[in-house]
Design a protein around this motif. Structure first.
Motif, PDB file in Angstrom:
ATOM      1  N   MET A  42      28.039  43.727  77.039  1.00 48.34           N
ATOM      2  CA  MET A  42      28.334  42.416  77.702  1.00 48.34           C
ATOM      3  C   MET A  42      27.011  42.010  78.549  1.00 48.34           C
ATOM      4  O   MET A  42      26.370  41.003  78.450  1.00 48.34           O
ATOM      5  CB  MET A  42      29.586  42.525  78.580  1.00 48.34           C
ATOM      6  CG  MET A  42      29.794  41.237  79.328  1.00 48.34           C
ATOM      7  SD  MET A  42      31.380  41.602  80.188  1.00 48.34           S
ATOM      8  CE  MET A  42      30.832  41.933  81.727  1.00 48.34           C
ATOM      9  N   CYS A  43      26.608  42.918  79.410  1.00 49.46           N
ATOM     10  CA  CYS A  43      25.443  42.689  80.493  1.00 49.46           C
ATOM     11  C   CYS A  43      24.091  42.727  79.666  1.00 49.46           C
ATOM     12  O   CYS A  43      23.449  41.912  79.828  1.00 49.46           O
ATOM     13  CB  CYS A  43      25.110  43.954  81.508  1.00 49.46           C
ATOM     14  SG  CYS A  43      26.697  43.960  82.557  1.00 49.46           S
ATOM     15  N   THR A  44      23.833  43.343  78.438  1.00 48.39           N
ATOM     16  CA  THR A  44      22.747  43.094  77.449  1.00 48.39           C
ATOM     17  C   THR A  44      22.568  41.836  76.845  1.00 48.39           C
ATOM     18  O   THR A  44      21.852  41.335  76.918  1.00 48.39           O
ATOM     19  CB  THR A  44      22.767  44.436  76.496  1.00 48.39           C
ATOM     20  OG1 THR A  44      23.023  45.629  77.009  1.00 48.39           O
ATOM     21  CG2 THR A  44      21.497  44.500  75.648  1.00 48.39           C
ATOM     22  N   ALA A  45      23.895  41.381  76.496  1.00 50.53           N
ATOM     23  CA  ALA A  45      23.867  40.005  75.857  1.00 50.53           C
ATOM     24  C   ALA A  45      23.483  39.035  76.864  1.00 50.53           C
ATOM     25  O   ALA A  45      22.847  37.977  76.505  1.00 50.53           O
ATOM     26  CB  ALA A  45      25.249  39.887  75.156  1.00 50.53           C
ATOM     27  N   GLY A  49      20.028  38.906  77.715  1.00 53.17           N
ATOM     28  CA  GLY A  49      19.267  38.460  76.559  1.00 53.17           C
ATOM     29  C   GLY A  49      19.106  36.918  76.506  1.00 53.17           C
ATOM     30  O   GLY A  49      18.392  36.240  76.391  1.00 53.17           O
ATOM     31  N   GLU A  50      20.322  36.136  76.664  1.00 54.64           N
ATOM     32  CA  GLU A  50      20.595  35.013  76.850  1.00 54.64           C
ATOM     33  C   GLU A  50      19.639  34.311  77.965  1.00 54.64           C
ATOM     34  O   GLU A  50      19.109  33.295  77.605  1.00 54.64           O
ATOM     35  CB  GLU A  50      21.988  34.619  77.097  1.00 54.64           C
ATOM     36  CG  GLU A  50      22.249  33.306  76.892  1.00 54.64           C
ATOM     37  CD  GLU A  50      23.847  32.686  77.108  1.00 54.64           C
ATOM     38  OE1 GLU A  50      24.207  32.027  76.089  1.00 54.64           O
ATOM     39  OE2 GLU A  50      24.297  32.928  77.932  1.00 54.64           O
ATOM     40  N   MET A  51      19.892  35.096  79.017  1.00 54.93           N
ATOM     41  CA  MET A  51      19.045  34.734  80.359  1.00 54.93           C
ATOM     42  C   MET A  51      17.410  34.681  80.092  1.00 54.93           C
ATOM     43  O   MET A  51      16.684  34.049  80.627  1.00 54.93           O
ATOM     44  CB  MET A  51      19.613  35.263  81.531  1.00 54.93           C
ATOM     45  CG  MET A  51      20.952  34.805  81.986  1.00 54.93           C
ATOM     46  SD  MET A  51      21.394  35.282  83.405  1.00 54.93           S
ATOM     47  CE  MET A  51      21.982  36.817  83.303  1.00 54.93           C
ATOM     48  N   LEU A  52      17.119  35.571  79.183  1.00 56.80           N
ATOM     49  CA  LEU A  52      15.835  35.705  79.001  1.00 56.80           C
ATOM     50  C   LEU A  52      15.166  34.658  77.951  1.00 56.80           C
ATOM     51  O   LEU A  52      14.096  34.464  77.491  1.00 56.80           O
ATOM     52  CB  LEU A  52      15.069  37.166  78.471  1.00 56.80           C
ATOM     53  CG  LEU A  52      15.364  38.280  79.538  1.00 56.80           C
ATOM     54  CD1 LEU A  52      15.266  39.852  78.832  1.00 56.80           C
ATOM     55  CD2 LEU A  52      13.906  38.083  80.167  1.00 56.80           C
ATOM     56  N   GLY A  53      16.329  33.906  77.323  1.00 56.44           N
ATOM     57  CA  GLY A  53      16.060  32.996  76.442  1.00 56.44           C
ATOM     58  C   GLY A  53      16.173  33.254  74.918  1.00 56.44           C
ATOM     59  O   GLY A  53      15.836  32.310  74.231  1.00 56.44           O
ATOM     60  N   ILE A  77      28.568  34.943  76.907  1.00 59.65           N
ATOM     61  CA  ILE A  77      27.261  34.081  76.609  1.00 59.65           C
ATOM     62  C   ILE A  77      27.782  32.829  75.943  1.00 59.65           C
ATOM     63  O   ILE A  77      28.920  32.451  75.643  1.00 59.65           O
ATOM     64  CB  ILE A  77      26.645  34.883  75.501  1.00 59.65           C
ATOM     65  CG1 ILE A  77      27.364  35.417  74.195  1.00 59.65           C
ATOM     66  CG2 ILE A  77      25.885  35.913  76.122  1.00 59.65           C
ATOM     67  CD1 ILE A  77      26.646  35.962  72.902  1.00 59.65           C
ATOM     68  N   GLU A  78      26.682  31.861  75.759  1.00 59.62           N
ATOM     69  CA  GLU A  78      27.141  30.488  75.203  1.00 59.62           C
ATOM     70  C   GLU A  78      26.361  30.417  73.892  1.00 59.62           C
ATOM     71  O   GLU A  78      26.732  29.644  73.010  1.00 59.62           O
ATOM     72  CB  GLU A  78      26.438  29.430  75.970  1.00 59.62           C
ATOM     73  CG  GLU A  78      26.531  29.436  77.764  1.00 59.62           C
ATOM     74  CD  GLU A  78      28.209  28.770  77.696  1.00 59.62           C
ATOM     75  OE1 GLU A  78      28.437  28.239  77.019  1.00 59.62           O
ATOM     76  OE2 GLU A  78      28.770  29.512  78.648  1.00 59.62           O
ATOM     77  N   GLY A 126      35.762  36.277  68.640  1.00 63.33           N
ATOM     78  CA  GLY A 126      34.500  35.446  69.177  1.00 63.33           C
ATOM     79  C   GLY A 126      33.262  35.663  68.198  1.00 63.33           C
ATOM     80  O   GLY A 126      32.308  34.897  68.646  1.00 63.33           O
ATOM     81  N   ALA A 127      33.307  36.106  67.139  1.00 64.72           N
ATOM     82  CA  ALA A 127      32.016  36.269  66.284  1.00 64.72           C
ATOM     83  C   ALA A 127      31.913  34.588  65.516  1.00 64.72           C
ATOM     84  O   ALA A 127      32.776  34.259  65.537  1.00 64.72           O
ATOM     85  CB  ALA A 127      32.155  37.232  65.422  1.00 64.72           C
ATOM     86  N   ASP A 128      30.709  34.318  65.504  1.00 61.75           N
ATOM     87  CA  ASP A 128      30.380  33.022  65.232  1.00 61.75           C
ATOM     88  C   ASP A 128      30.047  33.066  63.586  1.00 61.75           C
ATOM     89  O   ASP A 128      30.111  32.301  63.109  1.00 61.75           O
ATOM     90  CB  ASP A 128      29.431  32.196  66.049  1.00 61.75           C
ATOM     91  CG  ASP A 128      29.934  31.687  67.336  1.00 61.75           C
ATOM     92  OD1 ASP A 128      30.950  31.298  67.418  1.00 61.75           O
ATOM     93  OD2 ASP A 128      29.496  32.719  68.230  1.00 61.75           O
TER      94      ASP A 128
END
Ligand code: 1GP
Length: 252
Positions: free
Chosen positions: A159-162, A165-169, A197-198, A220-222
């Motif tokens: 969760m924290c890794t994702a 990753g998202e906040m890094l762009g 994540i979004e 929750g997988a897209d």
């Protein structure tokens, strides 16, 4: 103008529409096997082809992509195991940074080397936080990456890794148990990550039956990616795609 692949992924996510992607390893196919695979994929309404692998030994990559292009309208997305797997014949590229590992080369080093080639390719580049999750046995990706996968029960680390990753762009997060994983990623981990994540969440590695694909989507997988199981039994495409597409679309 055709809509970009990333736009199609985010549009689908917005609607709660799940996508099914077939992973093609260019080392394991030829024109004849591709022809029947494409027929099955078109009939089953496969959403994307992912093309690539941790090791690509043959030089069939360009031809494979050209063959897909001339045979159908299913978009092709490169899933490269190394900078040599960049081809202008694809529609888009997963620009993977191995954020679950601590191997600087796969976080940024290879990107620096391949940046001019990627930029000149004209491909749609999709920055992707790539997370390898322990799948119960060493896989090609865990060996080649020389990086420790996230333990399969450490949902908080995932969760924290994702989130990072998202906040890094990163525009996509791809959680992968590795091709042919003994154990696919748990629904608990998928749920935790999806809620944090979004951006669209891609899940793959060791998915061998339609029910698992369905449950992963519900969690929750897209996008669901399947390679090995379809290599063994191409007829699974139909059931897998139907299972993914049967997940109810969001209302309102
Ligand atoms: C591997 O996620 C993909 O990188 C697909 O894995 O081949 O086990 O379906 P499988």
């Amino acid at each position: 103008m055709t809509k970009g692949i990333y736009q199609s992924l985010t549009d689908r996510k917005q609607l709660g529409k799940k996508s099914f992607a077939v992973l093609i390893d260019p080392d394991k196919v030829n024109d004849a096997s591709m022809a029947s695979l494409i027929d099955l994929a078109v009939a089953s309404k496969v959403d994307y082809f992912l093309v690539g692998g941790s090791l690509v030994i043959s030089n069939y990559l360009d031809d494979c992509l050209r063959f897909i292009k001339k045979s159908c309208n299913i978009p092709t997305i490169l899933f490269p195991g190394s900078p040599s797997q960049v081809s202008k014949y694809a529609d888009a590229l997963l620009y993977l940074s191995l954020i679950s590992g601590r191997n600087a080369d796969l976080l940024i080093g290879q990107h620096v080397i391949s940046a001019p080639v990627v930029k000149q390719s004209g491909l749609e580049v999709m920055p992707t936080g790539y997370m390898v999750i322990d799948g119960g046995a060493p896989t090609t990706v865990s060996y080649i990456s020389n990086a420790t996968p996230i333990p399969s029960d450490k949902n908080e680390i995932a969760m924290c890794t994702a989130m990072a990753g998202e906040m890094l762009g990163m525009k996509l997060i791809y959680m992968d148990a590795g091709s042919g994983a003994r154990r696919a990623i748990t629904e608990e981990m998928i749920t935790k990550v999806a809620q944090s994540i979004e951006v669209p969440l891609i899940i793959g590695g060791g998915i061998t039956d339609p029910e698992k694909a369905y449950l992963n989507c519900k969690a929750g997988a897209d996008v669901i990616v399947v390679g090995n199981a379809i290599e063994k039994d191409p007829n699974l495409i139909k059931e897998m795609a139907a299972a993914v597409h049967s997940v109810p679309v969001k209302v309102g």
